[in-house]
Structure formats: C-alpha cells, structure tokens
Design an enzyme around this catalytic site. Sequence first.
Site, short mmCIF file in Angstrom:
data_model
loop_
_atom_site.label_atom_id
_atom_site.label_comp_id
_atom_site.label_asym_id
_atom_site.label_seq_id
_atom_site.Cartn_x
_atom_site.Cartn_y
_atom_site.Cartn_z
N GLY A 12 41.52 45.09 37.90
CA GLY A 12 42.09 45.05 39.24
C GLY A 12 42.17 46.42 39.87
O GLY A 12 41.90 47.44 39.24
N GLY A 53 43.66 49.41 40.52
CA GLY A 53 44.77 50.17 39.99
C GLY A 53 45.13 51.38 40.81
O GLY A 53 46.17 52.00 40.59
N ASP A 90 32.76 45.33 36.38
CA ASP A 90 33.75 45.51 37.45
C ASP A 90 33.28 46.51 38.48
O ASP A 90 33.91 46.66 39.54
CB ASP A 90 35.10 45.92 36.88
CG ASP A 90 35.03 47.19 36.05
OD1 ASP A 90 34.38 47.14 34.99
OD2 ASP A 90 35.61 48.21 36.45
#
Length: 472
Positions: A86, A88, A244
Amino acid sequence: MAFTLPFDNTYAALPGQFYSKLAPQAVKAPRLIAFNEDLARLMRISPGEAAEMAAVFGGNLVPEGADPLAQLYAGHQFGTYNPQLGDGRAILLGETVGADGKRRDVQLKGSGRTPYSRSGDGRAWLGPVLREYVVSEAMHALGIPTTRALAAVETGETVWREGGLPGAVLTRVASSHLRVGTFQIFAARGDKHSLRQLTDYAIARHYPNADGAMGLLRAVRDAQAKLIAAWMGVGFIHGVMNTDNSAISGETIDYGPCAFMDVYHPHTVFSSIDRGRRYAYANQPDIAVWNLAQLATALIQQLDDPQAGVEEATEIVHAMPQLTEDVWLTRFRAKLGITSAQEDDLELVTGLLERMAENQSDFTNSFRALAAGTARDQFTDPAVYDGWAEGWQARLADEPDPQAVMQAANPAFIPRNHRIEEMIAGAVAGDYALFHRLNAVLASPYADQPEHTDLQRPPAPEEVVQATFCGT
C-alpha cells in the site's frame, strides 16, 4: 487567477476496502522548487501564488474537490510475496480530466505516514524527489509512457536516513496508480467481489474495449511489451520491477534506483539492493513476463470456473516474449536507420550490441554517432566496428532517409547518473541551477544542442555511479 485543480474523482467512489481515506500530514515550511506549467495547462490546472501552491503540493492545504486517500495493494518484491503493502508515503489527492480528455491521478509522494507505512516515516528526502522529477520528465520527452512530475516542494524539515537530509514532496501524475499488486491482494484474500469490481474499474478507465478479465490481461500484456521494448531502446534500467511497481496502464512508475546505462553491458545493474541481478538490463523482458503471469494468476480467481481460464491466460502470457522482441526489433531497426524488415536484421542488431559490450562503448553516444558517421570512435578497437559496419551500410542501400530515422530514434541527451548525483549535491547545498538546466535540456532529447555538449559526456572514472538507492 486563483489556484484551482479541477478534480473529478472516481477511485474514491469505490468501496472502502480499496483504500484508507486520510489527509496528507502538514510540513513545517513548504517552499516551491518547481512547477510543471506545461503539464498543468494540459490538466486544466490554474496556477496561483507560489506560497499557495507550496502549501497544496507540500500537503498543508487540501484543495477544494480533493478526496485524499492511500491506496491498498500487495506485491512480489524480488520474487517474494508480501501480502500487504500500500501507499506508505503517498496520498492520492484525486483525479483530473485534462484538455486532451485524459483522466489523471494527482498524488503527493513523501506526504507522511499512512496505515500502510509499516515502520516508515512516510517522508521523502530531496534527492529521490529531484531524481524522479528529472528522470520521469525526461522519459516523457523521449516518448516513453511514464508517470510525470507536476511539482516539487521543500518541506523545511529534516528526514532521517543514515543521517539528516532535507525533506521534500513530489507531486506525481499518472494515468492511474493501479498496479499488478492491486489485483494480487484481493485475489490472495479470496475476495472475488472486490476483484471483479477492480477489474471492471480498470477496464472502464484504461481499456474500454477489453472483454472481461482475460481481455484486460491481453491489453496489459500489449502495453507492457511496448513499454519494456521502449526502455531497452534508450538503455533504461528500472531497478525494482516488483509487481507493486508494475502499472497496468503500461506507464513507467516508481523511479527508485533507476538509471540509464553509460557503458553498454546487458547485465548492468545499478540498484544497491539487487544483489542477485534479478532486474538487470537484459532481464527486464523476462521479468515483465513473470509479472504478467502474477496478474494472470490474480485475474483468474474471479472467474466462476478459474480452471477454464488457465488455458487462455497461459496462451496470453506465453505470447509476450515474442511480442516484446518484435517491438524491440522495430525500435532497434530504427536506431540503425532501418524502416523495412529483413530476415537478418536481428543478427545485425545483436552483432552491434555484442561488439559494443566487448569494447566498452557508451550506449547512447554510440547509437547517436551512427548518423554522424563517427560511431567507430566509440570503440576501443575501431576495426571491430568497421567489420560490422560494412554489412550495415549494405543494408541501408534501399532505405530512403536513414539519417532522419536515426536522428529520431537515438537521443542525444539522457539523464546521466553522474549528472543526477551532481544535481542532487548542488540542491542539498541550496543550488538548483543544474536541476533546472537538466529539465530544460532533457525536454528536447533528440535535438542537437551544441551549447550543452558537456551533458553528453560519459562519466570520468572517478564520476562513475556504481549503485543507486530507493532513498525516499
């Protein structure tokens, strides 16, 4: 004119399992370093006073219409699956629809802690912010799909890494921030409903002609094949091709330990954390296939009969290497001044690359010198080049205008690593002259700019950058 961002948000309208809504954390003393006026005009953003823009792009002022959030995703990092990553250190402010009709995300990078920060501080220091600003804008000028830089702001705060460093925030613009890892997290959780919602959203936003999950997979494959071939054509090494960091839009995203090669060698690695050379220059096409296979695995999970989709997904993924090679060969033909296709062209291209690797030839300058007739000077043994050039010249006999083709395919300027490091050192000391100069020169990378030939020079031995770092 008042400063405005014409937000038209769609991702924030998705259900809450896709993100965490929160505002960026304010900084002590935001000061605007750079604002990309050309991009702003395209996005229909009206600039305002520098102080107001610094407050917005530093995270101190949430503009009207924004719906800030941190996106959730997972990802394979150097081949190992991390079940929750995610944003961060990033906040998606919202989306705009530009004068060209294209929808774009506006994201602050380095904007403070989020629920996905783990043990991080959510901040960025000045060096990586300036690196991403310069390199992403250079990639855009090179004609390679990429996220872009809208603004950079000093925070007036110290970021602690191995020591104290000046803090900064980058405003990044992307077609979206949907990643392979965005799909992976819901597939791994067995959340078919969310996976289907995400797939429908991705198709509507990026590939409206795609037919279902496998249609999306095919469209992402095609976009990624073109992207990787484009990277290879300019000697670019992403450095961290984790899932990612793989955008389904086919844009280059997440400029961490990235670099452009100086001396050509296919196994070149710059990332300080890539000790196994997983993401070396020559490995990038294979890694893109591996990443696509992870997307396929995730997308299949939403099908009523997942096993039935395996055969089609396998066919789609297995076609990617040839697609990438075809685009790669077209690009490298152009770098040699060739627009038609002949059977021996692959051998001609690889023959030159092999000789360049053996002779410590500069990648960018060698190809640029082909049109000027000075390429042999890039070889420690010019006779090796001469032996190759005889066949090349014969191949060009039927080409109508090889000089023009080569000029358009081979940049004169790239953001060289040693210049980037010099720029960062200057900025840390308060001197942004090289930052602004690099942005100006790299905006026209295919043009001869005689007054800036020093920026074409490869690094001297003491200037060679051996490793680059994520650093944000």
